[in-house]
Design a protein around this motif. Sequence first.
Motif, PDB file in Angstrom:
ATOM      1  N   ASN A 177       0.834  -1.206   0.000  1.00 25.82           N
ATOM      2  CA  ASN A 177       0.000   0.000   0.000  1.00 25.82           C
ATOM      3  C   ASN A 177       0.866   1.252   0.000  1.00 25.82           C
ATOM      4  OD1 ASN A 177      -2.104   1.853   0.356  1.00 25.82           O
ATOM      5  ND2 ASN A 177      -2.018   1.658   2.608  1.00 25.82           N
ATOM      6  N   LYS A 178       0.579   2.162  -0.947  1.00 25.32           N
ATOM      7  CA  LYS A 178       1.308   3.421  -1.008  1.00 25.32           C
ATOM      8  C   LYS A 178       0.502   4.566  -0.413  1.00 25.32           C
ATOM      9  CE  LYS A 178       4.476   2.506  -4.811  1.00 25.32           C
ATOM     10  NZ  LYS A 178       5.380   1.755  -3.947  1.00 25.32           N
ATOM     11  N   GLY A 179      -0.734   4.288  -0.021  1.00 23.45           N
ATOM     12  CA  GLY A 179      -1.587   5.334   0.559  1.00 23.45           C
ATOM     13  C   GLY A 179      -1.294   5.522   2.040  1.00 23.45           C
ATOM     14  N   LEU A 180      -2.024   6.451   2.634  1.00 21.06           N
ATOM     15  CA  LEU A 180      -1.828   6.766   4.054  1.00 21.06           C
ATOM     16  C   LEU A 180      -2.577   5.782   4.946  1.00 21.06           C
ATOM     17  CD1 LEU A 180      -2.548  10.602   3.767  1.00 21.06           C
ATOM     18  CD2 LEU A 180      -0.289   9.497   3.974  1.00 21.06           C
ATOM     19  N   THR A 208      -3.981   2.153  -1.772  1.00 25.73           N
ATOM     20  CA  THR A 208      -3.574   2.705  -3.071  1.00 25.73           C
ATOM     21  C   THR A 208      -2.389   1.903  -3.597  1.00 25.73           C
ATOM     22  OG1 THR A 208      -4.250   4.897  -2.315  1.00 25.73           O
ATOM     23  CG2 THR A 208      -2.798   4.809  -4.255  1.00 25.73           C
ATOM     24  N   LEU A 209      -2.571   1.270  -4.742  1.00 20.37           N
ATOM     25  CA  LEU A 209      -1.534   0.381  -5.277  1.00 20.37           C
ATOM     26  C   LEU A 209      -1.098   0.850  -6.658  1.00 20.37           C
ATOM     27  CD1 LEU A 209      -3.319  -2.991  -4.381  1.00 20.37           C
ATOM     28  CD2 LEU A 209      -1.799  -1.634  -2.939  1.00 20.37           C
ATOM     29  N   PRO A 210       0.190   0.688  -6.985  1.00 19.95           N
ATOM     30  CA  PRO A 210       0.657   1.077  -8.312  1.00 19.95           C
ATOM     31  C   PRO A 210       0.348  -0.004  -9.339  1.00 19.95           C
ATOM     32  CG  PRO A 210       2.489   0.242  -7.008  1.00 19.95           C
ATOM     33  CD  PRO A 210       1.278   0.190  -6.122  1.00 19.95           C
ATOM     34  N   GLY A 211       0.018   0.410 -10.552  1.00 21.34           N
ATOM     35  CA  GLY A 211      -0.147  -0.556 -11.637  1.00 21.34           C
ATOM     36  C   GLY A 211       1.208  -1.103 -12.058  1.00 21.34           C
ATOM     37  N   PHE A 212       1.223  -2.318 -12.597  1.00 25.05           N
ATOM     38  CA  PHE A 212       2.491  -2.943 -12.990  1.00 25.05           C
ATOM     39  C   PHE A 212       3.235  -2.127 -14.041  1.00 25.05           C
ATOM     40  CE2 PHE A 212       0.370  -7.181 -11.796  1.00 25.05           C
ATOM     41  CZ  PHE A 212       0.854  -7.109 -10.496  1.00 25.05           C
ATOM     42  N   SER A 213       2.480  -1.443 -14.922  1.00 25.55           N
ATOM     43  CA  SER A 213       3.150  -0.702 -15.998  1.00 25.55           C
ATOM     44  C   SER A 213       3.975   0.457 -15.454  1.00 25.55           C
ATOM     45  CB  SER A 213       2.110  -0.180 -16.997  1.00 25.55           C
ATOM     46  OG  SER A 213       1.292   0.792 -16.366  1.00 25.55           O
ATOM     47  N   THR A 214       3.717   0.874 -14.223  1.00 19.29           N
ATOM     48  CA  THR A 214       4.444   2.022 -13.662  1.00 19.29           C
ATOM     49  C   THR A 214       5.659   1.602 -12.846  1.00 19.29           C
ATOM     50  OG1 THR A 214       3.226   2.122 -11.561  1.00 19.29           O
ATOM     51  CG2 THR A 214       2.225   3.238 -13.452  1.00 19.29           C
TER      52      THR A 214
END
Length: 324
Positions: A301-304, A315-321
């Motif tokens: 998780n990249k969110g707070l 909040t998670l990043p998509g693989f393409s990023t």
Amino acid sequence: DSLVQRLWKGHASAGMLSPRLQRAMKNYMSSNKHHVFYNGHRKGTQSAKELLCQMKAQAQLKTVDGLEEPFSSLGWADFVPSHPLEQLNKQQQDRSGFKSCAVVTSAGAILRSRLGKEIDAHDAVLRFNAAPTEGYEHDVGSKTTIRIINSQILANPSYEFNTSSIYKNITLVAWDPAPYNVNLHKWYDSPDYNLFGPYIDHRKAHPDQPFYILHPSYVWRLWDVIQSNTQENIQPNPPSSGFIGILLMMALCEQVHVYEYIPSMRQSDLCHYHEHYYDAACTLGAYHPLLFEKILIQRINKGLESDLRRKGRATLPGFSTIDC
Ligand code: C5P
């Protein structure tokens, strides 16, 4: 701290589950219905980046394409959609892809969240099984782009798969667990619930509706990701639809918001927001390795933490990023 408070902070473990849920877990371990035999490694504590890169490499989207036996002899290559699911995000008119996506779990705790508007503002929204939006728009939104359905939805007439409007005008993705060794002949002969006949019937009746069956190897490679990052033995059963849907959206979207998977402060034993049925197993797992799935999602998780508490939002990043 409660189990959920510890989950927010990344300190949860299965030892904190109630004795009833721990017993249920152990019973599933000893029955090992799907003949799981894990001989992969157990990784030490990986960083979030390493974990994401493992997911990106190991969780490459795969659907039944009709090219393997027994499906090829049955003519399935002509029945499956001609556009691959992996390119669903390139099929809107401007081909710009899905920048933001929402995964909306069916947990009871999403009631009174007032997240509907926020959810509907995403480029694509994924929902599960028979979860309705009608009557719950204020809390869950009304937009649906993809629905993941397990084989019971197709096999059990009480879900009204062929007539209910919730399955129309969207992309459908069905799944059913094969044996862990992914013997497709055995799977075809004895799926958990028979989805194959209803799938072909639906494809013939609605050839223009995108409708896929996940390849069972995809489902079990997701399970491998969970086990390889968990020191304890996890339940030898497929991941929940929730985990499958989250990783599917990470393959299609630049950013994924997941709602009420890691429970918010509204957490309760109410299983689904649309039913009056209470069981803590729905949120913490008995059959599915759900608690271990959630521990893993918390780690990426990249969110707070406050968004986890207040909104139940990860909040998670998509693989393409992610550059691996
Ligand atoms: O019950 P069902 O599988 O249809 O719910 C969709 C997904 O939502 C589950 O697979 C699980 O990942 C998630 N869920 C949850 N907590 C609940 C109910 C569902 O995390 N109380």
